[in-house]
Design an enzyme around this catalytic site. Sequence first.
Site: not given
Ligand code: PXP
Length: 242
Positions: A7, A10, A43, A45, A49, A70, A101, A151, A191
């Site tokens: 992901n 960031h 993601h 959003r 953001r 996402e 999330t 998930e 997550h």
């Molecule tokens: N899975 C989902 C559905 C999420 O919303 C997120 C955060 O955007 C992640 C995984 C990844 O989480 P993390 O950034 O804490 O690894």
Amino acid sequence: MARLQVNIDHVATVRQARGGVEPDPVHAAVLAELGGASGITIHLREDRRHIQDRDLEILRMTVGTRLNLEMAASDEMVAIACRVRPEQVTLVPEKRQELTTEGGLDVAGNLEHVQRAVRLLRGDGRIVSLFIDPDAGQVAAASAAGASAVELHTGRYALARDAEAARRELAELRRAAQAAASGALVVHAGHGLNYQNTAAVAALPGIEDLNIGHSIVARAVLVGLERAVREMVEIIAAGSHP
Ligand code: PXP
């Protein structure tokens, strides 16, 4: 063996801090794939953001593994996904004020709404995954909604206060993964996973994909920082008066 989907939200968070063009999540996706990622997750959003519409459009053309979008199950997002056609969509709950999330999607409590979004999104053979808490009722509802995958939210496991609590949360994840697999759902998880707590989740039977973002981007800032500073020192040295 479980596969890693990185992901890169960031990377976009850092870019948006200045509203400019760097760092570009498109570049990060290339490097993540070169590092062995099996997929790229973003993601989009409602408040934009971090990831922007432009990122989605470009990544759809450049990601060579699998692009996992996402998004909330809103009309706006469903229309975007049907137009851009990422290989995978993961439906997540979305609240404006949250930092990230928070809980899983309440599929059981919103079955008709989720069912409708899944039907539209699965149209051309897309993988549609629902981000849910590791809960038997939500797994059954995901099946009823017609999803191809779930998930499992690993946040409670990741935030467990001690080893005993982590064991309990891991057992919940194991049970939910079993229930999902026996209901013919592909099982993903994610997550809060990091360099300390991921191995135990990857070892759970039936987990196919792990979605990991923050810990990888955080580590990249540190393990890549030394080189970034050294290169700038060299540029300054080359440009300085003798
Ligand atoms: N899975 C989902 C559905 C999420 O919303 C997120 C955060 O955007 C992640 C995984 C990844 O989480 P993390 O950034 O804490 O690894």
